[in-house]
Design a protein around this motif. Structure first.
Motif, mmCIF file in Angstrom:
data_model
loop_
_atom_site.group_PDB
_atom_site.id
_atom_site.type_symbol
_atom_site.label_atom_id
_atom_site.label_comp_id
_atom_site.label_asym_id
_atom_site.label_seq_id
_atom_site.Cartn_x
_atom_site.Cartn_y
_atom_site.Cartn_z
ATOM 1 N N ARG A 606 -2.523 25.769 -73.524
ATOM 2 C CA ARG A 606 -2.801 24.410 -73.039
ATOM 3 C C ARG A 606 -2.664 23.382 -74.152
ATOM 4 O O ARG A 606 -1.994 22.355 -74.006
ATOM 5 N N GLY A 609 0.956 22.977 -75.264
ATOM 6 C CA GLY A 609 1.773 22.243 -74.291
ATOM 7 C C GLY A 609 1.485 20.748 -74.356
ATOM 8 O O GLY A 609 2.398 19.914 -74.398
ATOM 9 N N ASP A 610 0.193 20.423 -74.408
ATOM 10 C CA ASP A 610 -0.200 19.009 -74.475
ATOM 11 C C ASP A 610 0.360 18.346 -75.728
ATOM 12 O O ASP A 610 0.908 17.245 -75.677
ATOM 13 N N CYS A 612 2.890 19.159 -77.500
ATOM 14 C CA CYS A 612 4.344 19.008 -77.398
ATOM 15 C C CYS A 612 4.683 17.764 -76.582
ATOM 16 O O CYS A 612 5.509 16.944 -76.982
ATOM 17 N N VAL A 668 8.229 24.252 -72.289
ATOM 18 C CA VAL A 668 6.824 23.961 -72.004
ATOM 19 C C VAL A 668 6.606 24.117 -70.499
ATOM 20 O O VAL A 668 5.576 24.631 -70.047
ATOM 21 N N GLU A 669 7.607 23.729 -69.725
ATOM 22 C CA GLU A 669 7.545 23.933 -68.278
ATOM 23 C C GLU A 669 7.422 25.433 -67.970
ATOM 24 O O GLU A 669 6.588 25.842 -67.151
ATOM 25 N N LEU A 671 6.260 27.652 -69.978
ATOM 26 C CA LEU A 671 4.942 28.061 -70.488
ATOM 27 C C LEU A 671 3.863 27.803 -69.434
ATOM 28 O O LEU A 671 3.001 28.647 -69.165
ATOM 29 N N ILE A 672 3.952 26.619 -68.835
ATOM 30 C CA ILE A 672 2.973 26.269 -67.802
ATOM 31 C C ILE A 672 3.107 27.226 -66.614
ATOM 32 O O ILE A 672 2.112 27.730 -66.082
#
Ligand code: ADP
Ligand code: MG
Length: 730
Positions: A606, A609-610, A612, A668-669, A671-672
């Motif tokens: 989390r 990702g944020d 980034c 990152v997409e 990753l989510i």
């Protein structure tokens, strides 16, 4: 944080002065254990018969009755109130790592509308912390809703600030352990029992075996303002991004360097406070990496040593803040730079002497030495996977197997002399060792191992379990771990090996074999059996990995899979036969470990990702716009062919930024999405595996691109303090 703010913070950090630490008027010998209710205080504050009774409780584990507890509490209260104490807390070691407390005031209604200070034996001995938020792996919901904490009289009570701290075990009402201390104490009892029985072959007077632990605690210090500007450090304990500093540890200058002034002030303060709390701090020095340090006390009885390690970690954090630092206990706060561990120096000794110390004065002494070495190796050989499970975590996994930390394969280094000795014993037969004149003539011919070891510069830093003269040093333990996790396994495994050893020796004796010969025969058999665990070579090499696989050692690197070994049949058998942990307790613990693994990686995912999306991409894009602007202007003043040439570099950078940005956004997409998929898994083990296999690698992969951007983007724009700024602050 805008870059100007970053520069400002870095500049301020450089200017900071050391915090003044007032000199103590007295010597350490005078203020040592000032805040500990030790025997000396007990003798002063307790009636004679209560003091005697407490010594019996501490030394022999006899039961503490409520009347004695009341008398002890009264003395404790008097001592504590003289120090200005107003509250007390049971202090315990839940499975979340760290410690937990619940504070209660010393107050009670006096029945006349007023208050009196009260502290009873019952409050000392037992409490029911509202601990429903501590992980219990389903134990408390399955067995009984509540847990309670109970005083461990073997751990002295101490004072921090206005609070009396009472070290306790934390267990469910049906007796299952919910902490580290309860099984640790059982494992110490098991190894005491098994080792005493074996020690008596050699020293019939021995009645007790004590386990000693000397930990060496590594840590990093980072300036607190820089720390505050790094959301990843703040929330996960490590940097999730950050390009290598051009200079890091290649000069090896930090290790030998003098300790910076601000750090020296911190260390002095920490040591004084630790000594006052009875922690026998002995050494402090710089470690290999910049801003990395180590503190080690003189070894102590294992249970006490672990309390003291938990306490020192707590102290390090608070004292660091007072000095404008944050103490990082994470195993790998910075990529590409040495991580932090906690070497656990472990040994056994009887009430009459050390068991891992050789050579002795007599042949019997020497056989004792070899026996305890070999049976320790047997324990490690049989349970190498479990030992690895005891030290693995989401955080320590980053350190193990790197080129600086112990490899993720458990093996033991003995050194040339001891190896030679074992080889000689293995090859010899009884006729060789026992000539006609019998025992008297027997000489195991043991060289001066401890003396030689001490001078031996090659102590093989790559071995995770090294013999270092009079002890074994387990180096794979993580810097923020509770040492108890690995000590529970090691003690129980050694207890099992010694119990098994004794059964075989006794069987031979029963057949009429001479005791000495019987021991020698079993030792010889075990030297052969545990051979695969012995390795003195380079533990970092690829050849060793292959060789270890051939030897049948555990070479797994996935943390969630390594944790499975807590439930191996051999593990369950060992823990239940040694009466340390039941199968249900092991299941609960394993579940908690898997859950903790997932949570750690989940949080990292989390935060990463944020960062980034809202730190890195906007900055990279802003810099890219500036480049584009420049290219447009170039085109407006130069003819077309010249313009292409003049803007070539910037065009290249614009493209590079686009590529990295696109990669980051896309992944990152992913990753989510990987988290989403993993979160839908209900089985805790499967979920941890999914996090390990899909989420964790993506973070490391995307990071490469962020770190490349850090090199491209104008330094003025970069929002996060850089490695070179965090690591070289004084
Ligand atoms: P190193 O060279 O590994 O840094 P040190 O001399 O600093 O070693 O000692 C490391 C730790 O080992 C210290 O805590 C020390 O008290 C401890 N130690 C020494 N002897 C023993 C022993 N017999 N049993 C357990 N710990 C020991
Ligand atoms: Mg060491």
């Amino acid at each position: 944080m805008s870059s100007t703010l970053r520069f400002q913070v870095v500049g301020e950090a450089f200017k900071k002065k050391a915090v003044e630490v007032p000199n103590r008027e007295s010597r350490p010998s005078e203020f040592f254990a000032k805040y500990v209710f030790n025997r000396q205080k007990m003798a002063k504050y307790l009636p004679g018969y209560v003091y005697e009774k407490m010594c019996d409780v501490i030394d022999n584990g006899s039961k503490l009755d409520l009347a004695t507890a009341d008398a002890v509490a009264a003395g404790m209260k008097q001592w504590a109130m003289e120090l200005g104490v107003t509250h007390c807390t049971h202090w315990f070691q839940p499975l979340t790592e760290g410690t937990a407390e619940k504070h209660d005031g010393f107050v009670e209604h006096d029945g006349k509308g007023g208050m009196i200070e009260e502290f009873t034996g019952k409050a000392l001995v037992q409490q029911e912390p509202d601990a429903s938020s501590f992980p219990s792996g389903g134990i408390r919901s399955t067995f009984e809703a509540r847990g309670y904490s109970a005083w461990d009289p073997a751990s002295p009570v101490f004072v921090i600030g206005d609070t009396l701290m009472i070290p306790t075990v934390f267990i469910s009402y049906t007796g299952e352990a919910l902490d580290y201390k309860a099984p640790l104490k059982k494992s110490l009892k098991a190894v005491d029992k098994a080792a005493t029985a074996v020690a008596q072959y050699f020293y019939p007077d021995a009645t007790k075996v004590i386990c000693n632990l000397g930990w060496e605690q590594e840590y990093f210090l980072v300036d607190e303002d820089l720390y505050a500007a790094r959301p990843d450090l703040l929330m996960t304990g490590r940097t999730l991004m950050g390009h290598d500093s051009a200079r890091n540890q290649q000069m090896d200058d930090h290790y030998f360097g003098s300790i910076p002034e601000r750090v020296a002030a911190f260390m002095k303060d920490l040591e004084i406070q630790a000594l006052e709390l009875g922690i026998p701090c002995k050494t402090r020095h710089n470690e290999v990496a910049p801003n990395q340090f180590e503190l080690a006390p003189i070894y102590e009885e294992c249970n006490l040593a672990i309390d003291h390690n938990m306490l020192i970690m707590q102290l390090m954090r608070t004292v660091a803040r007072k000095h404008g630092f944050r103490c990082l206990l994470h195993e790998k706060p910075f990529a590409g730079i040495n991580g932090s561990g906690k070497h656990n120096n472990w040994s056994l000794c009887t009430n009459t002497g050390v068991l891992l110390h050789g050579p002795g004065k007599t042949a019997l002494d020497n056989l004792r030495f070899v026996t305890f070495i070999v049976e320790t190796l047997m324990a490690v050989y049989r349970h190498d996977s479990l030992l690895k499970a005891s030290i693995i975590s989401a955080t320590n996994a980053h350190r193990l197997g790197g080129n600086e930390a112990p490899p993720s394969i458990i093996s033991s280094f003995l050194g040339a002399q001891l190896t030679e000795l074992l080889e000689k014993l293995e090859e010899s037969d009884d006729d060789e060792l026992f000539n006609l004149s019998g025992k008297q003539a027997l000489s195991l011919d043991i060289p001066q191992i401890p003396e030689l070891m001490r001078d031996n510069t090659d102590r093989n830093r790559t071995s995770p379990f090294a013999f270092t003269g009079n002890r074994f040093e387990f180096r794979a333990v993580g810097s923020q771990a509770n040492c108890a996790a690995s000590m529970i396994v090691l003690n129980t495994a050694v207890a099992e090996a010694l119990t098994d050893f004794k059964a075989r020796v006794d069987a031979l004796i029963g057949q009429g074999v001479d005791t000495f010969k019987a021991i020698l025969n079993v030792v010889r058999e075990d030297i052969k059996t545990c051979k695969p665990i012995r390795f003195d070579g380079n533990g970092y090499s690829e050849e060793w990995r292959q060789e270890a696989t051939r030897r049948g050692l555990n070479v797994e690197t996935s943390a969630p899979i390594i944790l499975d070994h807590y439930l191996d049949e051999s593990t369950v058998r060992m823990f239940s036969s040694m009466n340390v942990l039941s199968e249900a307790e092991l299941q609960a613990r394993t579940e908690i470990k898997h859950e903790t693994y997932t949570k750690k990686v989940q949080i990292e995912g989390r935060v990463f990702g944020d960062l980034c999306l809202n730190h890195i991409l906007p900055i990279a894009t802003r810099y890219q716009s500036q480049l584009i602007d420049n290219v447009c202007k170039v085109q407006s003043i130069f003819p077309v062919d010249r313009a292409a040439k003049v803007s070539a570099t910037n065009m290249y950078l614009i493209e590079q930024i686009s590529e990295h940005n696109a990669y980051i956004v896309e992944n990152v997409e992913r990753l989510i999405e990987a988290r989403r998929v993993a979160n839908r898994i209900t089985d805790v083990r499967e979920k941890a595996i999914a996090y390990h296999d899909t989420v964790a690698p993506l973070i490391e992969d995307i990071r490469q691109h962020v770190d490349k951007l850090e090199m491209i983007v104008d330094d003025e724009y970069w929002p996060l303090p850089k490695y070179r700024e965090m690591l070289f602050i004084r």
